[in-house]
Each structure stands twice: as structure tokens, then as C-alpha cells.
Design a protein around this motif. Structure first.
Motif, PDB file in Angstrom:
ATOM      1  N   THR A  66      40.816  43.249  42.993  1.00 42.22           N
ATOM      2  CA  THR A  66      39.430  43.163  43.465  1.00 42.22           C
ATOM      3  C   THR A  66      39.355  42.626  44.893  1.00 42.22           C
ATOM      4  N   HIS A  67      38.144  42.245  45.261  1.00 40.57           N
ATOM      5  CA  HIS A  67      37.899  41.564  46.539  1.00 40.57           C
ATOM      6  C   HIS A  67      38.501  40.159  46.525  1.00 40.57           C
ATOM      7  N   ARG A  68      38.876  39.660  45.322  1.00 47.21           N
ATOM      8  CA  ARG A  68      39.377  38.276  45.199  1.00 47.21           C
ATOM      9  C   ARG A  68      40.851  38.364  44.761  1.00 47.21           C
ATOM     10  N   GLY A  69      41.686  38.983  45.586  1.00 50.06           N
ATOM     11  CA  GLY A  69      43.002  39.382  45.076  1.00 50.06           C
ATOM     12  C   GLY A  69      44.221  38.699  45.656  1.00 50.06           C
ATOM     13  N   ASN A 115      39.956  45.897  46.520  1.00 48.73           N
ATOM     14  CA  ASN A 115      38.855  46.831  46.638  1.00 48.73           C
ATOM     15  C   ASN A 115      37.549  46.073  46.798  1.00 48.73           C
ATOM     16  N   ALA A 116      36.770  46.443  47.795  1.00 49.36           N
ATOM     17  CA  ALA A 116      35.501  45.747  48.016  1.00 49.36           C
ATOM     18  C   ALA A 116      34.384  46.325  47.154  1.00 49.36           C
ATOM     19  N   ILE A 117      34.647  47.465  46.510  1.00 50.33           N
ATOM     20  CA  ILE A 117      33.622  48.087  45.655  1.00 50.33           C
ATOM     21  C   ILE A 117      33.836  47.567  44.241  1.00 50.33           C
ATOM     22  N   VAL A 118      32.874  46.804  43.745  1.00 53.71           N
ATOM     23  CA  VAL A 118      33.046  46.172  42.434  1.00 53.71           C
ATOM     24  C   VAL A 118      33.234  47.237  41.349  1.00 53.71           C
ATOM     25  N   GLY A 119      34.328  47.105  40.612  1.00 60.55           N
ATOM     26  CA  GLY A 119      34.626  48.023  39.509  1.00 60.55           C
ATOM     27  C   GLY A 119      35.490  49.210  39.906  1.00 60.55           C
ATOM     28  N   PHE A 145      40.251  42.967  37.153  1.00 62.65           N
ATOM     29  CA  PHE A 145      38.836  43.143  37.511  1.00 62.65           C
ATOM     30  C   PHE A 145      38.015  42.009  36.932  1.00 62.65           C
ATOM     31  N   GLY A 146      36.829  41.813  37.479  1.00 60.56           N
ATOM     32  CA  GLY A 146      36.029  40.648  37.113  1.00 60.56           C
ATOM     33  C   GLY A 146      35.058  40.903  35.974  1.00 60.56           C
ATOM     34  N   ASP A 147      34.418  39.832  35.520  1.00 61.99           N
ATOM     35  CA  ASP A 147      33.407  39.941  34.470  1.00 61.99           C
ATOM     36  C   ASP A 147      32.205  40.743  34.984  1.00 61.99           C
ATOM     37  N   GLY A 148      31.911  40.624  36.276  1.00 61.62           N
ATOM     38  CA  GLY A 148      30.827  41.422  36.852  1.00 61.62           C
ATOM     39  C   GLY A 148      31.197  42.899  36.819  1.00 61.62           C
ATOM     40  N   ALA A 149      32.424  43.201  37.207  1.00 64.78           N
ATOM     41  CA  ALA A 149      32.893  44.598  37.228  1.00 64.78           C
ATOM     42  C   ALA A 149      32.892  45.200  35.825  1.00 64.78           C
ATOM     43  N   ALA A 150      33.068  44.338  34.817  1.00 67.34           N
ATOM     44  CA  ALA A 150      33.099  44.826  33.429  1.00 67.34           C
ATOM     45  C   ALA A 150      31.743  45.393  33.012  1.00 67.34           C
ATOM     46  N   ASN A 175      37.953  36.834  33.663  1.00 70.35           N
ATOM     47  CA  ASN A 175      36.606  36.324  33.413  1.00 70.35           C
ATOM     48  C   ASN A 175      36.473  34.919  33.981  1.00 70.35           C
ATOM     49  N   ASN A 176      35.992  34.867  35.239  1.00 77.39           N
ATOM     50  CA  ASN A 176      35.804  33.552  35.889  1.00 77.39           C
ATOM     51  C   ASN A 176      34.369  33.060  35.706  1.00 77.39           C
ATOM     52  N   GLN A 177      33.635  33.748  34.837  1.00 80.02           N
ATOM     53  CA  GLN A 177      32.312  33.331  34.359  1.00 80.02           C
ATOM     54  C   GLN A 177      31.164  33.503  35.335  1.00 80.02           C
ATOM     55  N   TYR A 178      31.463  34.053  36.513  1.00 73.87           N
ATOM     56  CA  TYR A 178      30.392  34.314  37.473  1.00 73.87           C
ATOM     57  C   TYR A 178      30.583  35.667  38.150  1.00 73.87           C
ATOM     58  N   GLY A 179      29.482  36.364  38.345  1.00 76.55           N
ATOM     59  CA  GLY A 179      29.430  37.498  39.253  1.00 76.55           C
ATOM     60  C   GLY A 179      28.450  37.061  40.330  1.00 76.55           C
ATOM     61  N   LEU A 180      28.921  36.905  41.551  1.00 74.84           N
ATOM     62  CA  LEU A 180      28.110  36.269  42.602  1.00 74.84           C
ATOM     63  C   LEU A 180      27.565  34.930  42.077  1.00 74.84           C
ATOM     64  N   THR A 181      26.221  34.791  42.011  1.00 80.47           N
ATOM     65  CA  THR A 181      25.641  33.525  41.552  1.00 80.47           C
ATOM     66  C   THR A 181      25.215  33.597  40.079  1.00 80.47           C
ATOM     67  N   GLY A 244      32.910  28.543  45.539  1.00 79.19           N
ATOM     68  CA  GLY A 244      31.766  29.449  45.560  1.00 79.19           C
ATOM     69  C   GLY A 244      32.231  30.890  45.574  1.00 79.19           C
ATOM     70  N   PHE A 245      31.277  31.800  45.594  1.00 78.23           N
ATOM     71  CA  PHE A 245      31.623  33.224  45.573  1.00 78.23           C
ATOM     72  C   PHE A 245      32.528  33.612  46.746  1.00 78.23           C
ATOM     73  N   SER A 246      32.164  33.098  47.935  1.00 81.37           N
ATOM     74  CA  SER A 246      32.961  33.398  49.131  1.00 81.37           C
ATOM     75  C   SER A 246      32.644  32.332  50.165  1.00 81.37           C
TER      76      SER A 246
HETATM   77  C1  LIG Z   1      29.477  48.595  43.617  1.00 77.95           C
HETATM   78  C2  LIG Z   1      29.168  47.219  44.162  1.00 77.95           C
HETATM   79  N1  LIG Z   1      28.052  46.585  43.766  1.00 77.95           N
HETATM   80  C3  LIG Z   1      27.767  45.352  44.225  1.00 77.95           C
HETATM   81  C4  LIG Z   1      28.614  44.738  45.126  1.00 77.95           C
HETATM   82  C5  LIG Z   1      28.307  43.327  45.637  1.00 77.95           C
HETATM   83  N2  LIG Z   1      29.204  42.367  44.934  1.00 77.95           N
HETATM   84  C6  LIG Z   1      30.330  41.935  45.523  1.00 77.95           C
HETATM   85  S1  LIG Z   1      31.208  40.928  44.513  1.00 77.95           S
HETATM   86  C7  LIG Z   1      30.043  41.022  43.303  1.00 77.95           C
HETATM   87  C8  LIG Z   1      30.199  40.270  42.012  1.00 77.95           C
HETATM   88  C9  LIG Z   1      31.487  40.583  41.340  1.00 77.95           C
HETATM   89  O1  LIG Z   1      31.669  39.769  40.219  1.00 77.95           O
HETATM   90  P1  LIG Z   1      32.993  39.821  39.406  1.00 77.95           P
HETATM   91  O2  LIG Z   1      33.347  41.238  39.114  1.00 77.95           O
HETATM   92  O3  LIG Z   1      32.848  38.919  38.260  1.00 77.95           O
HETATM   93  O4  LIG Z   1      34.105  39.299  40.436  1.00 77.95           O
HETATM   94  P2  LIG Z   1      34.315  37.809  41.022  1.00 77.95           P
HETATM   95  O5  LIG Z   1      33.614  37.755  42.338  1.00 77.95           O
HETATM   96  O6  LIG Z   1      33.794  36.843  40.044  1.00 77.95           O
HETATM   97  O7  LIG Z   1      35.793  37.682  41.209  1.00 77.95           O
HETATM   98  C10 LIG Z   1      29.010  41.868  43.669  1.00 77.95           C
HETATM   99  C11 LIG Z   1      27.836  42.197  42.818  1.00 77.95           C
HETATM  100  C12 LIG Z   1      29.766  45.446  45.538  1.00 77.95           C
HETATM  101  N3  LIG Z   1      30.660  44.928  46.403  1.00 77.95           N
HETATM  102  N4  LIG Z   1      30.047  46.664  45.017  1.00 77.95           N
END
Ligand SMILES: Cc1ncc(C[n+]2csc(CCOP(=O)(O)OP(=O)(O)O)c2C)c(N)n1
Ligand SMILES: [Mg+2]
Length: 323
Positions: A66-69, A115-119, A145-150, A175-181, A244-246
Motif C-alpha cells: 500500500t501507500h504505507r509500505g 500503490n497510492a490507489i487504495v485497494g 492491504f488495509g482495513d479501508g482497502a478491504a 488491520n490497523n483499525q483506521y482508514g484515514l480518521t 497519525g495517518f500521515s
Molecule cells: C481509490 C482511493 N480512494 C481514496 C483514497 C484516499 N485514501 C488514501 S489512504 C485512505 C485510507 C486507507 O485506509 P487503509 O486501507 O486502512 O490503510 P491505512 O492507511 O490504514 O494503512 C484513503 C481513503 C485513495 N488514495 N484511493
């Protein structure tokens, strides 16, 4: 015990977790001084997930994240020097300074990208697994992948396809329990996302994401299953985002009471204690000192590396005539 990491492997995992932590600490200091570009997403407290999972795979297995890799990059065997150079936009970076911290990849180690695109890594790893199956290779692919991506649609499409075609892919849900805030219970009607595996006819397991050995073993079992042709697995590693998220996150929504038990169960502290019992405190301190020294050398070298140069090509005569 079957699928348990050896002491040598645990030492290597500890080394790489400390490299990741130190790299992020120094990076955080540069970010505070305004010397980094764009947001930096740290994985403090989550190092065991990426590092131990990659340790259970082979170099030629494919991984994307993910973006947090940062923990996955280091875990898959990328050098601190090349990662730092990439983050600071230098020609010696893994993507010649064009990718940055979220879009870092290295084909030679099977690290096929953050990858900066969630999921987006989820279908990518599923596609990699399909290619492995078609080419009859002795490989597996894994996506972190993250809980948000799930919660994305593409996650379910990819898992359905992987289950249907028995693809050799490991879905490692961090599952770090947060997607953004947003806390996980506000994103999903179920607390344990691993139960979704049943819908795709694959095993779903919860592991303690702060326990490197537990993560290693779960991934090793899933990789064996995938190599036997039995298909995908979903592993939900429960962990917690202690930062925090970033670097652009204003914070204030994670309470100290919520965070305290996770800080107490810091994955580096836990593995340090386990290794101390196995090899003694001096050996563990030496591993940690060398990891920090490698990061210091890497920053020094990478920050003296050149920036890319760009050639501007004049349009060809044929193109100019069309204008
Ligand atoms: C398709 C898409 N939607 C929204 C965003 C904005 N966004 C960046 S990170 C994030 C939350 C991701 O949460 P999670 O998957 O749990 O990863 P974590 O940051 O917790 O590692 C969002 C919504 C994005 N980058 N790509
Ligand atoms: Mg999350």
C-alpha cells in the motif's frame, strides 16, 4: 515446530524491523524540517506485519503493498539506501527518483510496488497469481492491504476470482483499525474481516500482527497451500496505527488510553524480548546497533546522490507539421 522461523530468521526479521523503524524516525525528522515532498505514511507499530510476512516467502515470490509500505519494502530485501534515495527523488533510487515513497518497486526482489490507489494492489496481486498459474511457476503472490482497502468493491471481485480459480495468492489484511480518521467499526458491520474468506471458499485466519513469529507462521502455511495448488488464503493481522495517518494528519482522534496497550505491545519490543531469551541481550543490542548504523550510512549516501536529469526533446518535423 512446523513453519516456525529459525533463530537466524528471527534475527534477520528483528534487524529489518529496526531498520524500518529507524528509517521512519529519521524520515520523520526530515519531514518536520520540511525537507521531504508530499505526505509520508509511517508504519510504526506495524513492522512485524510486512517484515515477517515477506520473510516467510522466497525472493522470486511477488509482493505488492500500500501507500504505507516501508516494512514490506525492507522485508522483501530492498536496501535502505535505495529506498531513501527514491524517497528523496535521487537517480539512485529504486525507480530512479520518479516514484517516491508510495510508488516504489524492484523487480529483482519481487517487490512489485506500493500503490497510492487504495485497494489497487488486491487485483494486481490476483493478476500476478493468475500469471503464475498459467505459466505453471513455483511462485506465490501476496498483497498487503488495509482495513479501508478491504471495503472496496475491487477487493471482493478479486477475492471471488481467486477463490473460484484457486489462484496462488495470499491476501494479507493489515488491520490497523483506521482508514484515514475513520475507525474500523464505522467502516464495516463485522469486527473480524477475516470471516469474509468463507464467501470465497478460502481459509480465513486472524493473527496477532504485533507478533512477528505468528505472522511468519500464518504466511508460511498460506504459501505452502498456494504452492500445492489449493488456492488463496486470507490472513487478518490485527495491529494498530500508533502514528497519525500521515505527516499531514492533524491528529487528535486517537486517545492515549486507546493507544497505550498497543505501545506496550510494540512488535520490536516483543521480538527483542523473545530473541534475548534465545541469543542473549548483547547479541540483540548488536543487531539493533548495526540496523541503526546501516540507516545512518544509507541517509548519508543517498542524500549525496544526484537528482535525475531530464532531456527535453524538440518535436519532430513530422509532428510539427501536424500542428
Ligand atoms: C481509490 C482511493 N480512494 C481514496 C483514497 C484516499 N485514501 C488514501 S489512504 C485512505 C485510507 C486507507 O485506509 P487503509 O486501507 O486502512 O490503510 P491505512 O492507511 O490504514 O494503512 C484513503 C481513503 C485513495 N488514495 N484511493
Ligand atoms: Mg487501516
Amino acid at each position: 515446530m512446523k513453519n516456525a522461523p529459525s533463530t537466524e530468521e528471527l534475527k534477520d526479521i528483528h534487524y529489518k524491523m529496526v531498520v524500518t523503524r529507524e528509517l521512519e524516525e529519521v524520515l520523520g525528522a526530515y519531514a518536520k524540517e520540511g525537507k521531504t515532498r508530499g505526505p509520508i505514511h509511517r508504519c510504526d507499530g506495524q513492522e512485524a506485519v510486512g517484515v515477517a510476512a515477506c520473510a516467510a516467502l522466497r525472493t522470486d515470490d511477488y509482493v505488492c503493498t500500500t501507500h504505507r509500505g516501508h516494512h514490506v519494502y525492507v522485508g522483501k530485501g530492498l536496501s535502505a539506501r535505495g529506498i531513501i534515495a527514491e524517497i528523496f527523488g535521487r537517480e539512485t533510487g529504486y525507480c530512479k527518483g520518479r516514484g517516491g515513497h508510495m510508488l516504489l518497486g524492484d523487480v529483482s526482489t519481487g517487490m512489485l510496488g506500493g500503490n497510492a490507489i487504495v485497494g489497487a494492489g488486491i487485483p494486481a496481486a490476483t493478476g500476478m497469481a493468475l500469471s503464475i498459474q498459467i505459466l505453471k511457476q513455483d511462485r506465490v503472490s501476496m498483497v498487503v492491504f488495509g482495513d479501508g482497502a478491504a471495503q472496496t468493491g475491487i477487493c471482493h471481485e478479486a477475492m471471488n476470482m481467486a477463490g473460484l480459480w484457486k489462484l496462488p495468492v495470499i491476501f494479507l489484511l493489515e488491520n490497523n483499525q483506521y482508514g484515514l480518521t475513520v475507525r474500523q467499526e464505522v467502516q464495516s458491520p463485522v469486527a473480524d474481516l477475516s470471516i469474509r474468506a468463507a464467501g470465497y471458499d478460502m481459509p480465513g485466519e486472524i493473527v496477532d500482527g504485533n507478533d512477528a513469529e505468528a505472522v511468519y507462521r500464518a504466511v508460511a502455511v498460506a504459501a505452502e497451500r498456494a504452492r500445492r495448488g489449493e488456492g488463496p488464503s486470507l490472513i487478518e493481522a490485527k495491529t494498530y496505527r500508533v502514528k497519525g495517518f500521515s505527516t499531514s494528519d492533524m491528529g487528535g482522534y486517537q486517545s492515549d488510553e486507546e493507544m497505550a496497550p498497543w505501545l506496550e505491545r510494540d512488535p520490536i519490543k516483543l521480538l527483542s524480548a523473545k530473541l534475548t531469551a534465545l541469543v542473549g541481550a548483547d547479541a540483540v543490542l548488536a543487531i539493533e546497533a548495526e540496523a541503526c548504523a546501516e540507516v545512518a550510512r544509507a541517509f548519508e549516501a543517498a542524500l549525496s546522490d544526484p537528482f535525475p536529469t531530464f532531456e527535453i526533446h524538440a518535436p519532430s518535423a513530422a509532428y510539427s507539421e501536424t500542428l
